[in-house]
Design a protein around this motif. Structure first.
Motif, PDB file in Angstrom:
ATOM      1  N   GLN A  13       0.837  -1.197   0.000  1.00  0.00           N
ATOM      2  CA  GLN A  13       0.000   0.000   0.000  1.00  0.00           C
ATOM      3  C   GLN A  13       0.877   1.254   0.000  1.00  0.00           C
ATOM      4  N   ASP A  14       2.073   1.142   0.571  1.00  0.00           N
ATOM      5  CA  ASP A  14       3.018   2.260   0.539  1.00  0.00           C
ATOM      6  C   ASP A  14       3.724   2.352  -0.809  1.00  0.00           C
ATOM      7  N   ILE A  15       4.208   1.198  -1.274  1.00  0.00           N
ATOM      8  CA  ILE A  15       4.938   1.115  -2.543  1.00  0.00           C
ATOM      9  C   ILE A  15       4.481  -0.155  -3.254  1.00  0.00           C
ATOM     10  N   PRO A  16       3.952  -0.054  -4.439  1.00  0.00           N
ATOM     11  CA  PRO A  16       3.528  -1.262  -5.155  1.00  0.00           C
ATOM     12  C   PRO A  16       4.705  -2.215  -5.380  1.00  0.00           C
ATOM     13  N   LEU A  17       4.441  -3.504  -5.257  1.00  0.00           N
ATOM     14  CA  LEU A  17       5.473  -4.495  -5.503  1.00  0.00           C
ATOM     15  C   LEU A  17       5.928  -4.420  -6.948  1.00  0.00           C
ATOM     16  N   ALA A  18       7.230  -4.682  -7.170  1.00  0.00           N
ATOM     17  CA  ALA A  18       7.830  -4.707  -8.509  1.00  0.00           C
ATOM     18  C   ALA A  18       7.549  -3.425  -9.292  1.00  0.00           C
ATOM     19  N   SER A  19       7.610  -2.291  -8.603  1.00  0.00           N
ATOM     20  CA  SER A  19       7.322  -1.011  -9.263  1.00  0.00           C
ATOM     21  C   SER A  19       8.531  -0.088  -9.325  1.00  0.00           C
ATOM     22  N   VAL A  20       9.642  -0.472  -8.698  1.00  0.00           N
ATOM     23  CA  VAL A  20      10.805   0.401  -8.578  1.00  0.00           C
ATOM     24  C   VAL A  20      11.831   0.057  -9.655  1.00  0.00           C
ATOM     25  N   ASP A  21      12.327   1.085 -10.329  1.00  0.00           N
ATOM     26  CA  ASP A  21      13.343   0.893 -11.371  1.00  0.00           C
ATOM     27  C   ASP A  21      14.754   0.847 -10.800  1.00  0.00           C
ATOM     28  N   ILE A  22      15.011   1.630  -9.756  1.00  0.00           N
ATOM     29  CA  ILE A  22      16.365   1.759  -9.207  1.00  0.00           C
ATOM     30  C   ILE A  22      16.295   1.779  -7.680  1.00  0.00           C
ATOM     31  N   ILE A  23      17.111   0.955  -7.051  1.00  0.00           N
ATOM     32  CA  ILE A  23      17.307   1.014  -5.601  1.00  0.00           C
ATOM     33  C   ILE A  23      18.696   1.581  -5.341  1.00  0.00           C
ATOM     34  N   VAL A  24      18.773   2.607  -4.526  1.00  0.00           N
ATOM     35  CA  VAL A  24      20.065   3.163  -4.127  1.00  0.00           C
ATOM     36  C   VAL A  24      20.097   3.208  -2.598  1.00  0.00           C
ATOM     37  N   SER A  25      21.245   2.919  -2.034  1.00  0.00           N
ATOM     38  CA  SER A  25      21.354   2.915  -0.572  1.00  0.00           C
ATOM     39  C   SER A  25      22.800   3.129  -0.177  1.00  0.00           C
ATOM     40  N   GLU A  26      22.988   3.649   1.014  1.00  0.00           N
ATOM     41  CA  GLU A  26      24.308   3.721   1.642  1.00  0.00           C
ATOM     42  C   GLU A  26      24.100   3.255   3.070  1.00  0.00           C
ATOM     43  N   LEU A  27      24.192   1.936   3.232  1.00  0.00           N
ATOM     44  CA  LEU A  27      23.910   1.300   4.520  1.00  0.00           C
ATOM     45  C   LEU A  27      25.148   0.568   5.022  1.00  0.00           C
ATOM     46  N   PHE A  28      26.316   1.146   4.759  1.00  0.00           N
ATOM     47  CA  PHE A  28      27.558   0.442   5.040  1.00  0.00           C
ATOM     48  C   PHE A  28      28.173   0.888   6.355  1.00  0.00           C
ATOM     49  N   SER A  29      29.004   0.007   6.884  1.00  0.00           N
ATOM     50  CA  SER A  29      29.560   0.219   8.206  1.00  0.00           C
ATOM     51  C   SER A  29      31.002  -0.236   8.217  1.00  0.00           C
ATOM     52  N   HIS A  30      31.604  -0.238   9.419  1.00  0.00           N
ATOM     53  CA  HIS A  30      32.955  -0.748   9.556  1.00  0.00           C
ATOM     54  C   HIS A  30      32.998  -2.209   9.101  1.00  0.00           C
ATOM     55  N   PHE A  31      34.024  -2.520   8.336  1.00  0.00           N
ATOM     56  CA  PHE A  31      34.168  -3.789   7.627  1.00  0.00           C
ATOM     57  C   PHE A  31      32.909  -4.100   6.820  1.00  0.00           C
ATOM     58  N   LEU A  32      32.295  -3.077   6.311  1.00  0.00           N
ATOM     59  CA  LEU A  32      31.127  -3.091   5.438  1.00  0.00           C
ATOM     60  C   LEU A  32      29.842  -3.498   6.134  1.00  0.00           C
ATOM     61  N   VAL A  33      29.877  -4.610   6.897  1.00  0.00           N
ATOM     62  CA  VAL A  33      28.648  -5.258   7.347  1.00  0.00           C
ATOM     63  C   VAL A  33      28.305  -4.995   8.805  1.00  0.00           C
ATOM     64  N   GLY A  34      29.048  -4.098   9.479  1.00  0.00           N
ATOM     65  CA  GLY A  34      28.924  -3.949  10.924  1.00  0.00           C
ATOM     66  C   GLY A  34      27.531  -3.687  11.435  1.00  0.00           C
ATOM     67  N   GLU A  35      26.655  -3.151  10.599  1.00  0.00           N
ATOM     68  CA  GLU A  35      25.294  -2.867  11.065  1.00  0.00           C
ATOM     69  C   GLU A  35      24.241  -3.435  10.109  1.00  0.00           C
ATOM     70  N   VAL A  36      24.505  -4.653   9.625  1.00  0.00           N
ATOM     71  CA  VAL A  36      23.569  -5.486   8.864  1.00  0.00           C
ATOM     72  C   VAL A  36      22.853  -4.749   7.728  1.00  0.00           C
ATOM     73  N   GLY A  37      23.564  -3.906   6.993  1.00  0.00           N
ATOM     74  CA  GLY A  37      22.941  -3.162   5.907  1.00  0.00           C
ATOM     75  C   GLY A  37      22.646  -3.986   4.664  1.00  0.00           C
ATOM     76  N   LEU A  38      23.392  -5.080   4.426  1.00  0.00           N
ATOM     77  CA  LEU A  38      23.190  -5.856   3.202  1.00  0.00           C
ATOM     78  C   LEU A  38      21.822  -6.527   3.193  1.00  0.00           C
ATOM     79  N   GLN A  39      21.370  -6.970   4.368  1.00  0.00           N
ATOM     80  CA  GLN A  39      20.066  -7.608   4.457  1.00  0.00           C
ATOM     81  C   GLN A  39      18.953  -6.670   4.003  1.00  0.00           C
ATOM     82  N   VAL A  40      19.123  -5.394   4.293  1.00  0.00           N
ATOM     83  CA  VAL A  40      18.078  -4.421   3.993  1.00  0.00           C
ATOM     84  C   VAL A  40      17.823  -4.326   2.496  1.00  0.00           C
ATOM     85  N   VAL A  41      18.902  -4.211   1.720  1.00  0.00           N
ATOM     86  CA  VAL A  41      18.757  -4.085   0.271  1.00  0.00           C
ATOM     87  C   VAL A  41      18.141  -5.356  -0.309  1.00  0.00           C
TER      88      VAL A  41
END
Length: 397
Positions: free
Chosen positions: A141-169
């Protein structure tokens, strides 16, 4: 990125920890009040002073700006999702470069209001929609499924994964169209051995209090071994000069992470890999391993748009580099064959990762280990002294 230790990576849009069944795990309990590290993220990243630190980091922002600019043709009229938008910087850039609709996801109510205000003030109020929710709370209801053309994020941490950002994307991909674009597309973890006896002595000196044998008539020294053991479980953030490493940054072996292909967030629950170090220029007594990461922005056709590097040979960033101390220094001749086995496991309660490494000298058969290190257990050594952090304001050309 880690609370006060890191001025800019995973925002409050991170998903709350889940068990294997997909159900939320219980947060920390402090008396009768439930507390989660997500609460700390929301409070921290809701402060404009901390958002300022991220916006002033040119080495962080420029690769993102360049990647969005390079994707200009695909951006025209596109629907974009910016996960953990913070002040809205990436969302506003996407709108500036022609996006028709930008969903800016932000879990911190305070900074979500700022992002909305900045979008309106810059003429993008009709394009940028700030959704003040955690990603896991977003529905079709917030965002239709399969409707997004581009996902961009900056969810990185120390040693990249320190705060579980990869799961989010990975979790957000349910909103992505088939063959949609994910930015960045690839990451690499890098490691290099270092010799620095002064560092070990300095860190152990932080616990010299526990050597006291007469504290109001009491002997505290039996606790010293525990204090030193706790020290070895800390992640030391530091700005490392390239010459401090036993390999050049270009020689450092790497583990590649595909940020696009996985569809199940659980794929990031555990990561294991082995790296082989090339010969060094000299014999050394290895005190630890230095770790950093790069992320790569590419087109669907494989053209590299830009690279964001946190390496010791790159411009300083808010992430600095990671130092992992060996439990026991290990001697190695320059031509000895060295390898390291690294294991990262997500830590549900801490909403972070636990890291262990085993460094082995295949020539001498000696070995030493790192950890377990909780990547959320950070000592920001570089904050204790002046460092060349590039506080510059981004401007258009």
């Amino acid at each position: 990125m880690s609370g006060l230790m890191r001025l800019g990576a995973v925002r409050a849009a991170l998903p709350r920890a889940r068990g294997s069944s997909g159900q939320r795990t219980a947060p920390f309990v402090l008396g009768v009040r439930h507390f989660s590290r997500i609460d700390a993220y929301q409070h921290y990243y809701g402060k404009l002073k901390n958002q300022e630190g991220m916006l002033r980091d040119t080495a962080r922002n420029e690769p993102y700006r360049l990647a969005l600019e390079k994707a200009l043709q695909k951006m025209q009229g596109a629907t974009v999702m910016d996960i953990g938008t913070g002040s809205g910087f990436l969302a506003l850039l996407a709108a500036k470069y022609g996006a028709g609709k930008v969903y800016a996801i932000e879990g911190s109510p305070e900074i979500a209001q700022v992002a909305s205000k900045l979008a309106r003030a810059n003429g993008f109020g009709a394009v940028v929609e700030v959704i003040p929710k955690h990603l896991e709370e977003i529905t079709e209801q917030d965002i239709p499924l399969a409707s997004v053309d581009i996902i961009v994020s900056e969810l990185f941490s120390h040693f990249l994964v320190g705060e579980v950002g990869l799961q989010v994307v990975t979790e957000a991909k349910r909103f992505l169209k088939p063959k949609g674009l994910v930015l960045p597309q690839e990451a690499v973890l890098k490691l290099a051995p270092f010799e620095d006896a002064q560092l070990g002595a300095e860190l152990r000196g932080r616990h010299s209090f526990w050597q006291t044998k007469d504290f109001m008539g009491l002997d505290l020294s039996p606790a010293l071994a525990i204090a030193e053991e706790q020290l070895l479980k800390e992640l030391v953030l530091d700005i490392v000069a390239p010459e401090q490493l036993l390999l050049t940054a270009q020689q450092a072996p790497q583990e590649r992470l595909d940020l696009v292909t996985p569809d199940d967030p659980d794929v990031w629950r555990k990561m294991s890999f082995e790296l082989v170090f090339p010969p060094r220029e000299r014999d050394a007594l290895i005190d630890g391993l230095c770790g950093w990461w790069d992320v790569i922005f590419s087109s669907p056709e494989g053209e590299t748009y830009s690279v964001l590097s946190t390496g010791p040979d790159a411009a300083p960033t808010v992430w600095a580099q990671c130092r992992f101390l060996l439990h026991k220094p290990m001697r190695a001749a320059k031509d000895d064959v060295l390898n390291v086995k690294c294991e990262l496991k997500s830590h549900k309660e801490r909403e972070s990762y636990s890291l262990q490494m085993l460094l082995r000298n295949e020539t001498s058969k000696m070995q030493s280990r790192v950890g377990p290190v909780e990547l959320s257990n950070v000592y920001a050594r570089h904050f204790a002294r002046a460092n060349p952090f590039p506080y510059e304001t981004w401007s258009s050309t």
